[in-house]
Write a protein that holds these residues in place. Structure first.
Motif, PDB file in Angstrom:
ATOM      1  N   PHE A  20       0.860  -1.179   0.000  1.00 42.81           N
ATOM      2  CA  PHE A  20       0.000   0.000   0.000  1.00 42.81           C
ATOM      3  C   PHE A  20       0.901   1.236   0.000  1.00 42.81           C
ATOM      4  N   ASP A  21       0.679   2.126  -0.969  1.00 41.13           N
ATOM      5  CA  ASP A  21       1.564   3.273  -1.178  1.00 41.13           C
ATOM      6  C   ASP A  21       0.867   4.573  -0.789  1.00 41.13           C
ATOM      7  N   LEU A  22       1.496   5.349   0.107  1.00 36.61           N
ATOM      8  CA  LEU A  22       0.938   6.605   0.577  1.00 36.61           C
ATOM      9  C   LEU A  22       1.978   7.711   0.508  1.00 36.61           C
ATOM     10  N   PHE A  56      -6.162  -4.651   9.997  1.00 35.89           N
ATOM     11  CA  PHE A  56      -4.891  -5.172   9.507  1.00 35.89           C
ATOM     12  C   PHE A  56      -3.806  -5.336  10.558  1.00 35.89           C
ATOM     13  N   LYS A  57      -4.060  -4.938  11.789  1.00 36.89           N
ATOM     14  CA  LYS A  57      -3.014  -5.054  12.808  1.00 36.89           C
ATOM     15  C   LYS A  57      -2.509  -6.490  12.945  1.00 36.89           C
ATOM     16  N   PRO A  58      -3.381  -7.517  12.915  1.00 33.49           N
ATOM     17  CA  PRO A  58      -2.859  -8.886  13.018  1.00 33.49           C
ATOM     18  C   PRO A  58      -2.000  -9.297  11.821  1.00 33.49           C
ATOM     19  N   TYR A  59      -2.090  -8.534  10.719  1.00 32.73           N
ATOM     20  CA  TYR A  59      -1.395  -8.907   9.481  1.00 32.73           C
ATOM     21  C   TYR A  59      -0.305  -7.891   9.117  1.00 32.73           C
ATOM     22  N   ARG A  60       0.098  -7.079  10.114  1.00 33.63           N
ATOM     23  CA  ARG A  60       1.073  -6.027   9.830  1.00 33.63           C
ATOM     24  C   ARG A  60       2.338  -6.573   9.185  1.00 33.63           C
ATOM     25  N   ASP A  61       2.801  -7.707   9.620  1.00 32.26           N
ATOM     26  CA  ASP A  61       4.057  -8.246   9.089  1.00 32.26           C
ATOM     27  C   ASP A  61       3.909  -8.819   7.683  1.00 32.26           C
ATOM     28  N   GLU A  62       2.683  -8.908   7.177  1.00 31.42           N
ATOM     29  CA  GLU A  62       2.453  -9.331   5.797  1.00 31.42           C
ATOM     30  C   GLU A  62       2.318  -8.130   4.854  1.00 31.42           C
ATOM     31  N   LEU A  63       2.295  -6.935   5.407  1.00 35.53           N
ATOM     32  CA  LEU A  63       2.083  -5.730   4.607  1.00 35.53           C
ATOM     33  C   LEU A  63       3.389  -4.997   4.363  1.00 35.53           C
ATOM     34  N   PHE A  64       3.456  -4.311   3.218  1.00 34.11           N
ATOM     35  CA  PHE A  64       4.592  -3.459   2.877  1.00 34.11           C
ATOM     36  C   PHE A  64       4.023  -2.060   2.629  1.00 34.11           C
ATOM     37  N   ILE A  65       4.186  -1.175   3.609  1.00 31.02           N
ATOM     38  CA  ILE A  65       3.536   0.138   3.582  1.00 31.02           C
ATOM     39  C   ILE A  65       4.585   1.216   3.347  1.00 31.02           C
ATOM     40  N   SER A  66       4.362   2.018   2.322  1.00 29.27           N
ATOM     41  CA  SER A  66       5.300   3.092   1.994  1.00 29.27           C
ATOM     42  C   SER A  66       4.638   4.449   2.190  1.00 29.27           C
ATOM     43  N   THR A  67       5.470   5.438   2.528  1.00 30.26           N
ATOM     44  CA  THR A  67       5.010   6.820   2.554  1.00 30.26           C
ATOM     45  C   THR A  67       6.144   7.720   2.086  1.00 30.26           C
ATOM     46  N   LYS A  68       5.839   9.012   1.936  1.00 31.44           N
ATOM     47  CA  LYS A  68       6.780   9.933   1.295  1.00 31.44           C
ATOM     48  C   LYS A  68       6.693  11.311   1.922  1.00 31.44           C
ATOM     49  N   ALA A  69       7.741  12.100   1.690  1.00 29.22           N
ATOM     50  CA  ALA A  69       7.728  13.516   2.033  1.00 29.22           C
ATOM     51  C   ALA A  69       8.547  14.267   0.994  1.00 29.22           C
ATOM     52  N   GLY A  70       8.100  15.456   0.650  1.00 23.89           N
ATOM     53  CA  GLY A  70       8.828  16.256  -0.326  1.00 23.89           C
ATOM     54  C   GLY A  70       7.987  17.369  -0.908  1.00 23.89           C
ATOM     55  N   ARG A  79       2.521   8.542  13.226  1.00 23.99           N
ATOM     56  CA  ARG A  79       1.408   8.764  14.156  1.00 23.99           C
ATOM     57  C   ARG A  79       0.070   8.624  13.438  1.00 23.99           C
ATOM     58  N   ARG A  80      -0.030   9.193  12.244  1.00 21.52           N
ATOM     59  CA  ARG A  80      -1.305   9.117  11.516  1.00 21.52           C
ATOM     60  C   ARG A  80      -1.640   7.686  11.111  1.00 21.52           C
ATOM     61  N   MET A  81      -0.633   6.917  10.737  1.00 28.04           N
ATOM     62  CA  MET A  81      -0.876   5.553  10.264  1.00 28.04           C
ATOM     63  C   MET A  81      -0.917   4.528  11.391  1.00 28.04           C
ATOM     64  N   HIS A  82      -0.661   4.971  12.628  1.00 27.30           N
ATOM     65  CA  HIS A  82      -0.669   4.069  13.788  1.00 27.30           C
ATOM     66  C   HIS A  82       0.346   2.939  13.606  1.00 27.30           C
ATOM     67  N   LEU A  83       1.521   3.313  13.115  1.00 30.34           N
ATOM     68  CA  LEU A  83       2.583   2.344  12.867  1.00 30.34           C
ATOM     69  C   LEU A  83       3.827   2.687  13.674  1.00 30.34           C
ATOM     70  N   ASP A  84       4.603   1.664  14.009  1.00 26.89           N
ATOM     71  CA  ASP A  84       5.898   1.876  14.648  1.00 26.89           C
ATOM     72  C   ASP A  84       6.974   2.219  13.623  1.00 26.89           C
ATOM     73  N   TYR A  85       6.777   1.775  12.405  1.00 22.92           N
ATOM     74  CA  TYR A  85       7.753   2.019  11.336  1.00 22.92           C
ATOM     75  C   TYR A  85       7.040   1.925   9.992  1.00 22.92           C
ATOM     76  N   ALA A  86       7.604   2.563   8.986  1.00 22.17           N
ATOM     77  CA  ALA A  86       7.178   2.365   7.604  1.00 22.17           C
ATOM     78  C   ALA A  86       8.122   1.367   6.954  1.00 22.17           C
ATOM     79  N   ASP A  87       7.591   0.558   6.069  1.00 23.59           N
ATOM     80  CA  ASP A  87       8.475  -0.370   5.354  1.00 23.59           C
ATOM     81  C   ASP A  87       9.373   0.377   4.370  1.00 23.59           C
ATOM     82  N   LEU A  88       8.848   1.461   3.809  1.00 26.90           N
ATOM     83  CA  LEU A  88       9.578   2.203   2.786  1.00 26.90           C
ATOM     84  C   LEU A  88       9.284   3.685   2.939  1.00 26.90           C
TER      85      LEU A  88
END
Length: 327
Positions: free
Chosen positions: A66-68, A91-105, A131-140
């Motif tokens: 999922f690309d954001l 998706f919290k139970p499946y977090r380790d199956e997801l590859f979530i990207s975000t960007k800044a610029g 904080r917005r995505m409720h994640l500890d880290y982004a994959d990308l």
């Protein structure tokens, strides 16, 4: 009815793994050939349950990426907030199956520190995004565009530090010219965080990454490539073959303008549509398949305003290759 916690993804979501995934450059990451973009249709102005249905369908069919970006919406930040809600609801139970990207610029908040490529902006942006995505880290995490006024080393060191601080696992670059891209590849490699992927606009109407040598350079360096805007904001669909619908993006005029649909372009689109029909495909399916068959291509980033649209776009994964003479 509150369905929180009731989502159970399909047990068959990885059955077609051999056909669905590609290695991203020379990394350990496998990405789906079709990735789901949150640029449109996932903001605060969009129905949450529709966004939820689309992401359910995507994951049920093996789309794990999922690309954001920080300013996707509208309003800014709201696509990431939708992602956070989806994480909490489903998706919290499946977090380790997801590859979530975000960007800044690009433009995100007022003042001198909410835009471009400074360390100040990138560091603040990744914290806000998590904080917005409720994640500890982004994959990308991507640099969303090249900043000619900030030393490239400042941008790249901030990105390196974001990985080393555990806020992202991998780094990407989007929309950078070739020469700064070369600097980035060497800098990141030297600092122990090799560039994973380049995101660029590539479609049948805009082939700049090919013409400028970016796609070939990425392939040579073991960097993946993901195409955004693969359908040219809807031009490479049957949407405009017989006029401009009143509810279309072109009629609204924000991302497409009526003057772009020239007689020559319309004639070319109609020829492409005839070729697609001869192949037993829609114009959109063929346009996506053309990208996927470019050497060095990892994934195609598609948007979706409905489950039906995503289902149609996913058919390109099994499309037959074709030669340039066909288009």
């Amino acid at each position: 009815m509150d369905l929180k916690g009731f989502y159970m993804p399909s047990e068959n979501r990885y059955d077609d793994s051999d056909n669905l995934y590609r290695r991203c450059g020379r990394s350990g990451v496998m990405l789906p050939k079709i990735s789901l973009g949150f640029w449109h249709n996932f903001g605060g102005v969009d129905p949450y349950e529709r966004s939820r249905a689309i992401t359910h369908y995507a994951f049920d069919h093996g789309i794990t990426h999922f690309d954001l970006a920080n300013n996707y919406g509208p309003p800014y930040g709201s696509a990431e907030e939708t992602m956070g809600r989806l994480i909490d609801d489903d998706f919290k139970p499946y977090r380790d199956e997801l590859f979530i990207s975000t960007k800044a610029g690009y433009d995100m908040w007022p003042g001198p520190y909410g835009n471009f490529g400074s360390r100040k902006y990138l560091m603040a942006s990744i914290d806000q995004s998590l904080r917005r995505m409720h994640l500890d880290y982004a994959d990308l995490f991507y640099s969303h565009r090249y900043d000619p006024d900030t030393p490239v080393e400042e941008t790249l060191q901030a990105m390196t530090d974001i990985v080393k601080q555990g806020k992202a696992l991998y780094l990407g670059i989007s929309n950078w010219p070739l020469e700064p891209l070369k600097v980035a590849v060497e800098y990141l490699k030297a600092h122990g965080v090799p560039l994973l992927i380049y995101q660029g606009r590539l479609n049948l109407l805009d082939r700049k990454p090919i013409e400028q040598g970016i796609l070939d350079y990425c392939a040579e360096q073991g960097v993946g490539f993901i195409s955004f805007s693969p359908l040219a904001q809807g031009l490479l669909t049957d949407r405009y073959l017989n006029g401009i619908p009143k509810d279309s993006r072109m009629a609204i005029g924000k991302f497409l303008r009526e003057e772009q649909l020239t007689d020559d372009l319309l004639a070319y689109l109609q020829r492409l549509n005839a070729t697609a029909a001869a192949r037993g495909e829609t114009l959109a399916e063929m346009a996506l398949a053309w990208i996927l068959h470019r050497p060095g291509m990892t994934s195609v980033l598609v948007g979706a305003s409905s489950v039906a649209q995503l289902e149609k776009n996913m058919r390109c994964v099994s499309a037959q290759p074709f030669g340039e003479e066909e288009i």
